[in-house]
Write a protein that holds these residues in place. Structure first.
Motif, short mmCIF file in Angstrom:
data_model
loop_
_atom_site.label_atom_id
_atom_site.label_comp_id
_atom_site.label_asym_id
_atom_site.label_seq_id
_atom_site.Cartn_x
_atom_site.Cartn_y
_atom_site.Cartn_z
N LYS A 1 -3.69 -1.65 -3.82
CA LYS A 1 -4.78 -2.21 -3.01
C LYS A 1 -5.80 -2.93 -3.89
O LYS A 1 -6.09 -4.12 -3.69
N GLY A 43 0.82 -1.20 0.00
CA GLY A 43 0.00 0.00 0.00
C GLY A 43 0.86 1.26 0.00
O GLY A 43 2.02 1.23 0.39
N LEU A 68 -10.93 -3.71 -0.40
CA LEU A 68 -10.42 -4.92 0.25
C LEU A 68 -11.49 -5.54 1.14
O LEU A 68 -11.66 -6.76 1.17
N SER A 125 -6.22 -4.10 5.48
CA SER A 125 -7.02 -2.92 5.18
C SER A 125 -6.73 -1.87 6.24
O SER A 125 -5.77 -1.98 7.00
N ASN A 176 -9.17 0.85 0.53
CA ASN A 176 -9.31 -0.18 1.56
C ASN A 176 -10.73 -0.71 1.66
O ASN A 176 -10.95 -1.87 2.04
#
Length: 434
Positions: free
Chosen positions: A186, A164, A230, A209, A227
């Motif tokens: 991501k 990330g 995710l 995340s 995130n």
């Protein structure tokens, strides 16, 4: 034609025991020469009983589901594990922990070659008996990932997706390029990992995340969105009967992206969000790998302080702290009880103290009250944080453009005292020309 007959095997064994004996001898020969093999089965440890029943309810398994009373090793020496972002500070800590747990085959993936310090840590892991493979590549590139997966030996059994990047900016300053930079590792990265392992029998598929996708964070609209993908992917995989866990981490105290950025940790602390200590985070990670939740948020937070730091309360937080428990502003009463000629100085010191904390200064006196804050190192994120803190202590919502309309602490003081609090009824405050 197909005929179906029922019989009592117990009764048969009592009437013709020699038949049962001969059948066992015949079966034994088949097991010895490996012409007969055990039927397909999937083993869950006793602590994974809930997951075992969920797996059975999906009716997608072949063979038997077995619950073992013996603790099945979480990390296996005869399996390989992939850590994306594996050469970052957090990825390396996870790698060290996995080796301590028994991992002997780790693939650490990253876009850059290892630094000298990273190479030293990898060498220490290798000396402890682990086979550490450094894989340079971009997790968002399907071709890079295919090439890496082809080389992973032995069988891949687990993935930690910790890659990330951050590129914070307020929404007016966000650009497609900034969003793409944050989203690619991501979103595209996780999707590549999903597609390339969909047919593999993984023990875990864990995505790191962020709590930003749960509670938000100033300047992180792109990071929160990335995130959130995710989180959604974890539920998507779970519905397909595939292992998946999305961990909405708070910031780690000593490692990770927040720790590497100036003042970010202290600013979050001021909002009641404490950093997760490394040893605590790894212990929680172990528990999560055993329990296999689809999504879980790990956050060391004082909700009362946090809710006191944001200007607007939403229904999302309504059950966390009772309204009467949220600290009400005390500065208003203090100003009203103070002589008129002293109010200006008291409020200015309060504002300067908050400005100093936002900038990370140990002493608020370092903030010049007459010089524009932007000239002293303030950025747009700091401006939003100061505005939020001041809104909370006076109990009124201040304009988003506060620091642009009133660039110095003195001008902010005068705006709040005169325009917002309306405390100039008894006298006309004279603002000196500076």
């Amino acid at each position: 034609d197909i005929s179906y007959f029922s019989f009592d095997l117990g009764e048969v064994s009592r009437q013709t025991p020699e038949l049962i004996s001969s059948m066992f001898k015949e079966l034994s020969k088949g097991f010895e020469d490996r012409s007969l093999k055990p039927m397909e089965h999937k083993v869950f440890s006793i602590r994974e009983s809930a997951s075992a029943f969920r797996y059975m309810a999906q009716a997608k398994h072949i063979g038997k589901i077995v619950i073992s009373t013996q603790d099945i090793p979480l990390i296996r020496a005869d399996a390989a594990y992939l850590i994306t972002g594996g050469m970052g500070a957090l990825g390396l800590k996870v790698a060290e922990w996995m080796v301590d747990e028994g991992a002997r085959n780790l693939v650490l993936m990253g876009r850059k070659s290892p630094s000298d310090e990273t190479a030293r840590i990898i060498e220490q892991l290798s000396d402890s008996g682990a086979q550490i493979t450094v894989a340079n590549g971009d997790v968002s590139s399907e071709s890079d990932m295919k090439a890496i997966f082809e080389k992973i030996q032995p069988s891949l059994k687990g993935i930690i997706h910790a890659a990330g990047v951050l590129d914070d900016a307020m929404i007016p300053d966000q650009t497609p390029e900034r969003f793409e930079q944050v989203m690619m590792p991501k979103v595209a990265g996780a999707w590549n990992l999903h597609q390339l392992t969909e047919d593999k029998d993984l023990d875990f598929f864990v995505m790191f995340s962020s709590a930003a996708s749960i509670i938000g964070n100033s300047g992180q609209s792109n990071y929160a969105a990335a995130n959130a993908f995710l989180d959604a992917l974890a539920h998507f995989r779970h519905n397909k009967g595939l292992p998946a866990t999305s961990i909405n981490w708070g910031h780690w105290a000593d490692i990770g992206m927040a720790a590497s950025q100036r003042n970010r940790g202290s600013r979050l602390e001021g909002q009641g969000i404490r950093g997760i200590k490394t040893e605590n985070g790894l212990a929680i990670l172990k528990k999560i790998l055993y329990e296999k939740p689809v999504q879980i948020c790990v956050l060391d937070i004082d909700w009362q302080t946090y809710l006191s730091s944001i200007p607007v309360q939403t229904a999302f937080f309504s059950q966390l702290v009772r309204t009467e428990e949220i600290r009400q502003p005390e500065i208003i009463d203090k100003l009203r009880q103070t002589a008129i000629e002293q109010r200006s100085g008291i409020l200015l010191e309060v504002i300067r103290e908050f400005a100093g904390k936002v900038m990370g200064y140990e002493a608020s006196l370092q903030v010049n009250v007459r010089e524009p804050l932007m000239d002293q190192g303030f950025d747009s994120l700091m401006a939003v944080e100061l505005r939020n803190r001041l809104s909370q202590i006076i109990g009124k919502t201040l304009p988003v453009s506060l620091l642009f309309d009133y660039p110095t602490l003195e001008k902010i003081r005068d705006f709040i005292l005169i325009e917002v609090l309306d405390m100039n009824e008894d006298r006309q405050i004279k603002v000196e020309e500076k």
